[in-house]
Design a protein around this motif. Structure first.
Motif, PDB file in Angstrom:
ATOM      1  N   GLU A  79      -7.293  13.585   3.468  1.00  0.00           N
ATOM      2  CA  GLU A  79      -8.099  12.365   3.557  1.00  0.00           C
ATOM      3  C   GLU A  79      -8.756  12.032   2.219  1.00  0.00           C
ATOM      4  O   GLU A  79      -8.758  10.871   1.792  1.00  0.00           O
ATOM      5  N   GLU A  80      -9.301  13.043   1.560  1.00  0.00           N
ATOM      6  CA  GLU A  80      -9.997  12.789   0.302  1.00  0.00           C
ATOM      7  C   GLU A  80      -9.024  12.427  -0.812  1.00  0.00           C
ATOM      8  O   GLU A  80      -9.323  11.568  -1.647  1.00  0.00           O
ATOM      9  N   GLU A 124      -7.988   8.831  -0.302  1.00  0.00           N
ATOM     10  CA  GLU A 124      -9.051   7.933  -0.757  1.00  0.00           C
ATOM     11  C   GLU A 124      -9.032   7.795  -2.278  1.00  0.00           C
ATOM     12  O   GLU A 124      -9.151   6.686  -2.819  1.00  0.00           O
ATOM     13  N   HIS A 149      -5.988   5.775  -3.466  1.00  0.00           N
ATOM     14  CA  HIS A 149      -6.169   4.342  -3.165  1.00  0.00           C
ATOM     15  C   HIS A 149      -7.102   3.709  -4.190  1.00  0.00           C
ATOM     16  O   HIS A 149      -6.835   2.609  -4.701  1.00  0.00           O
ATOM     17  N   ARG A 150      -8.166   4.401  -4.537  1.00  0.00           N
ATOM     18  CA  ARG A 150      -9.114   3.896  -5.531  1.00  0.00           C
ATOM     19  C   ARG A 150      -8.436   3.801  -6.897  1.00  0.00           C
ATOM     20  O   ARG A 150      -8.651   2.832  -7.635  1.00  0.00           O
TER      21      ARG A 150
END
Length: 451
Positions: free
Chosen positions: A292-293, A296, A299-300
Motif C-alpha cells: 500500500e505504501e 502511494e 502514484h505520487r
C-alpha cells in the motif's frame, strides 16, 4: 574558581553512548573494549533500562573503577529515548553509539577522531566486522561501509544522495555533537528497541556537511544474540512508525521534497529487510502494508513527473531502483499477496532442493548470500550447500560459514550437475543469464530472495 595549581580535567574528545538492557552475558567484553581504548579522552555513558540480570551491577562496578564511565536510567524503556538522553548528557566534541552485545577494536575511536580533525569532518564512518559465535569458535565477515571510490575524501550527502545507498549502521562511526545540539538530528522515542536507528541515520545524513569514509575496520557487530530484535504482533509495524517520523521531521523543515526519491528508495530497502526478519505468520499483513505504501509513493512520483513534464530537480542526484529491486517493486505494485506468495514459492523451492540429493552451489556472497547462509544454519541445512560462488575474484579462496568461495568456472568444473541458489537482489538477472550461457538449465537455477 580553579586555583593556579588545580589539576584541569582533560578535554573529552569522544562520548560513547550505550543503551543497555539485560546483556550480562556480553557486557563485560564490550566494556573492556571501551575502557581500554587507545584514545584516553573519552567518556562512556551507559543508559540502563532497569536491567534485572546483573547488567546494572556490572556497569556500576566499571563506574566505580573508572571515572569516565557513567550510568544513567532509561525511565521510558525506549532505545531512542536512551540515546537522546545520553547525547544530551555528553560533553565530548564527537559522539558515538555502541551496543552492549558488541565490542570495538582498541584503536577505533582514536582513528575516527584523528580522521575527523584532519579532514574537518562532522561525520566519520568506517568499516566493521560482523561475527557469529563466541571466542575461539567465532566466524568473522568483513563489511565495507561504502564503495571503494568513496573513501579518503569528504562528501556532502544532501548534494550526493547516492551516499544513502551505503551501509546505515549508526555505530560504525562518530559525529560532531553540534549536529545533535541543533535539534535537527535525534532519535525517535518509540517504545522498545525497534528501528529507531533508521530515523537517526537518515536525519544525520541529511544534515551532515562533511562526511568522511575511513577505510579501516573498527566495530565488531554480533549477529547471533538470541535476545536482539525480537518481533511480535504489537510491534509489527514499528518500522512504519519510524518512516512516518522521518517524513514528518523533513516536512517540518520544508526539505522533504529535496529527499523524497531517496526517502522512498531507502524505505523500500528497509521495509524489505523488515519483511525478511518477520516470522512467516506475520509476513502477509506486513506485505499488505508494504504494498500500500509503495503504491502511494509510486502514484505520487507519477504525478510529480507529469507536473514537471519529465524534468528533474537540478543540483542533486536521486537514487534509482536496480533491475532486481524493480522486479520486487513491480510485485508489490500488484499487491502484497502477490509479493508474499512469490517469496513463499522461492522458500518452498529452496527447501525442496535442500531435501533432495542434489549438490547445491550458492551464488552471491554479499548481504543477500549471508542472510541465506544464516537462515540455512538456523533450519539445519547448511551442510546441503557444497560451496559458494561469486563473480568477485577478490573473494575466491576465502571462506564464509566454513564454505569455500570460488569463481564460476571452478564451480562448474568441481560441481558439474549442481543446482544453483542465486542470492542477489541487485544482480540476480545477470547471474541467471551468465549461468544459462554456461550451460546451466533454467530449472537448475533457483532465486532465493525470501530471507
Amino acid at each position: 574558581m580553579e586555583g593556579r595549581g588545580a589539576e584541569r580535567k582533560p578535554e573529552i574528545k569522544v562520548s560513547i553512548v550505550m543503551p543497555v538492557l539485560n546483556t550480562a552475558a556480553y557486557i563485560r567484553e564490550c566494556m573492556e573494549s571501551l575502557v581500554h581504548q587507545t584514545l584516553q579522552e573519552i567518556e562512556i555513558i551507559c543508559v540502563d533500562a532497569c536491567s534485572t540480570d546483573g547488567t546494572r551491577e556490572i556497569l556500576e562496578e566499571y563506574a566505580a573503577e573508572d571515572a569516565r564511565v557513567h550510568v544513567l536510567d532509561d525511565t521510558k524503556g525506549s532505545t531512542g529515548y536512551a540515546n537522546n538522553l545520553g547525547m544530551q548528557t555528553a560533553r565530548g566534541a564527537y559522539l558515538a553509539i555502541a551496543e552492549p552485545d558488541d565490542f570495538v577494536a582498541q584503536d577505533m575511536y582514536e582513528k575516527l577522531y584523528q580522521a575527523a580533525i584532519e579532514n574537518q569532518a562532522d561525520v566519520v564512518r568506517a568499516d566493521y566486522r560482523i561475527f557469529f559465535g563466541d571466542q575461539e569458535n567465532r566466524e568473522w565477515i568483513d563489511k565495507a561501509i561504502a564503495s571503494k571510490d568513496a573513501y579518503g575524501r569528504a562528501h556532502c550527502p544532501a548534494r550526493q544522495q547516492e551516499l544513502f545507498q551505503f551501509d546505515m549502521s549508526t555505530w560504525a562511526g562518530i559525529f560532531a555533537r553540534e549536529l545533535f545540539e541543533t535539534g535537527l538530528v535525534c532519535h525517535n522515542e518509540t517504545p522498545g528497541a525497534a528501528y529507531q536507528d533508521n530515523g537517526f541515520w537518515f536525519l544525520l545524513m541529511a544534515h551532515a556537511k562533511r562526511l568522511y569514509y575511513l577505510p579501516v575496520s573498527g566495530y565488531r557487530y554480533r549477529m547471533d544474540n538470541p535476545g536482539s530484535s525480537v518481533h511480535n504482533r504489537n510491534r509489527l509495524f514499528a518500522i512504519c512508525d519510524e518512516y512516518d517520523f522521518i517524513r514528518k521531521r523533513l516536512e517540518q523543515e520544508g526539505i522533504f521534497e529535496c529527499f523524497e526519491d531517496t526517502y522512498v528508495w531507502v524505505k523500500f530497502i528497509r521495509y524489505l529487510s523488515a519483511y525478511y526478519r518477520l516470522d512467516d505468520t506475520f509476513k502477509p499483513a506486513f506485505a499488505g502494508r508494504f504494498a500500500e505504501e509503495m503504491q502511494e509513493h509510486m502514484h505520487r512520483r507519477e504525478q510529480k513527473q507529469e507536473a514537471q513534464e519529465g524534468g528533474k530537480d537540478k543540483g542533486r542526484e536521486a537514487i534509482g531502483f536496480s533491475k532486481g529491486q524493480q522486479k520486487l517493486l513491480k510485485e508489490l505494485l500488484q499487491g502484497g499477496s502477490v509479493f508474499h506468495a512469490n517469496r513463499m514459492e522461492e522458500k518452498a523451492r529452496f527447501h525442496e532442493l535442500a531435501g533432495s540429493d542434489r549438490q547445491l552451489i550458492l551464488y552471491g556472497c554479499g548481504s543477500d548470500g549471508i542472510r541465506l547462509l544464516n537462515y540455512s544454519r538456523g533450519v539445519h541445512c547448511l551442510d546441503r550447500i557444497a560451496a559458494l560462488c561469486d563473480s568477485n575474484p577478490r573473494l575466491w579462496g576465502s571462506e564464509l560459514f566454513g564454505k569455500r568461495v570460488m569463481g564460476p568456472e571452478e564451480a562448474g568444473t568441481c560441481f558439474a550437475g549442481a543446482a544453483y541458489l542465486v542470492a542477489s537482489i541487485n544482480y540476480g538477472d545477470e547471474i541467471r543469464k551468465m549461468l544459462s550461457e554456461r550451460g546451466i538449465r533454467q530449472e537448475d537455477i533457483c532465486e532465493v530472495n525470501f530471507c
